[in-house]
Scaffold this motif. Structure first.
Motif, PDB file in Angstrom:
ATOM      1  N   ARG A 190       9.348 -39.698  -7.620  1.00 24.85           N
ATOM      2  CA  ARG A 190       8.783 -39.528  -8.956  1.00 24.85           C
ATOM      3  C   ARG A 190       7.255 -39.716  -8.915  1.00 24.85           C
ATOM      4  N   ARG A 191       6.816 -40.782  -8.236  1.00 25.00           N
ATOM      5  CA  ARG A 191       5.375 -41.057  -8.174  1.00 25.00           C
ATOM      6  C   ARG A 191       4.617 -39.942  -7.457  1.00 25.00           C
TER       7      ARG A 191
ATOM      8  N   ASN B  48       4.333 -36.789  -9.509  1.00 26.04           N
ATOM      9  CA  ASN B  48       3.312 -37.014 -10.548  1.00 26.04           C
ATOM     10  C   ASN B  48       1.910 -36.956  -9.967  1.00 26.04           C
ATOM     11  N   ARG B  49       1.713 -37.628  -8.814  1.00 32.55           N
ATOM     12  CA  ARG B  49       0.386 -37.626  -8.191  1.00 32.55           C
ATOM     13  C   ARG B  49      -0.039 -36.208  -7.841  1.00 32.55           C
TER      14      ARG B  49
ATOM     15  N   THR C 272      -3.549 -48.019  -3.660  1.00 34.72           N
ATOM     16  CA  THR C 272      -3.882 -48.823  -4.843  1.00 34.72           C
ATOM     17  C   THR C 272      -4.080 -50.290  -4.465  1.00 34.72           C
TER      18      THR C 272
ATOM     19  N   GLY D  33       3.695 -43.018  -1.296  1.00 36.32           N
ATOM     20  CA  GLY D  33       3.943 -43.302  -2.714  1.00 36.32           C
ATOM     21  C   GLY D  33       4.283 -44.751  -3.002  1.00 36.32           C
ATOM     22  N   SER D  34       4.234 -45.609  -1.992  1.00 40.05           N
ATOM     23  CA  SER D  34       4.629 -47.008  -2.227  1.00 40.05           C
ATOM     24  C   SER D  34       3.489 -47.837  -2.820  1.00 40.05           C
ATOM     25  N   GLY D  35       2.278 -47.253  -2.881  1.00 41.44           N
ATOM     26  CA  GLY D  35       1.166 -47.964  -3.514  1.00 41.44           C
ATOM     27  C   GLY D  35       0.180 -48.561  -2.515  1.00 41.44           C
TER      28      GLY D  35
ATOM     29  N   GLU E 177      12.075 -43.555  -6.997  1.00 42.26           N
ATOM     30  CA  GLU E 177      10.784 -43.896  -7.589  1.00 42.26           C
ATOM     31  C   GLU E 177       9.629 -43.305  -6.744  1.00 42.26           C
TER      32      GLU E 177
END
Ligand code: AMP
Length: 200
Positions: A124-125, A128-129, A16, A11-13, A121
């Motif tokens: 949360r991400r 949501n994902r 992306t 979830g840290s990105g 965070e």
């Protein structure tokens, strides 16, 4: 040649930012999570084994992961300008193996971008994902396990790479493009490499 490891908790990105890096620097993307999910979809032997670990929030055994990475480097990443490793290494044994796999091919040791995001965070991400990803491991119980596994087995790699001056910490909170800019600046400061020029 520029080899990068995108490092960070689930979830840290990583995914992306990997997408932006491969586009801007012309690098080859190796996401071990994507490779494993591909095996699961195709129902291969690796996929059948991996599925049990992934849906339980655990890491796949090092030996299997290292063999898989060796194959990808041999068959797909040869002759590329460099590689973004997304989700590998996740253990000290994998990090040691990565050095060996790269050096035996005359490839440079990686620079490690550490995406740093607070725990609440991340949670949360990922929740949501999970509403959209359909991933078997994006549910609250498995996410909690994955974060625990991250702290126990993967986080020690920060010291591993910091000790040899190859860890670039980046604040992973905020706007995607701002985080990317911080990564780009970090790469330049550490390696002197700028993104390739775009033609047309
Ligand atoms: P990711 O897509 O990177 O979040 O990976 C999803 C899952 O695949 C992880 O929770 C692990 O179960 C497995 N996995 C991916 N990469 C590795 C790795 N380098 N070592 C062990 N397990 C991995």
């Amino acid at each position: 040649m520029l080899n990068l490891v995108l490092f960070g908790a689930p979830g840290s990105g990583k995914g992306t930012q990997s997408a932006k890096l491969i586009d801007q620097y012309g690098l080859y993307h190796i996401s071990t999570g994507d490779l494993l999910r591909g095996h699961i979809r195709r129902g291969t032997e690796i996929g059948i084994t991996a599925d049990k670990y992934i849906s339980n929030g655990q890491l796949i055994p090092d030996e299997l992961m290292i063999r898989m990475l060796d194959d990808v480097l041999e068959n797909e990443a040869k002759g590329k300008q460099g590689v973004v490793f997304d989700g590998f290494p996740r253990t000290i044994a994998q990090a040691d193996a990565l050095e060996t796999l790269l050096s035996k091919r005359g490839m440079e040791s990686p620079v490690v971008i550490g995406l740093e995001v607070p725990e609440d965070e991340l949670m949360r991400r990922l929740i949501n994902r999970g509403k959209e990803s359909g991933r078997s491991d994006d549910n609250e119980e498995t996410i909690t396990k994955r974060l625990k596994v991250y702290h126990e087995q993967t986080e020690p790699l920060k010291d591993y790479y910091s000790n040899n001056g190859r860890y670039i910490p980046v604040n992973g909170l905020g706007v995607v493009d701002d985080i990317y800019t911080a990564i780009r600046d970090g790469i330049f400061r550490t390696t002197g490499v700028r993104r390739r020029e775009h033609k047309g």
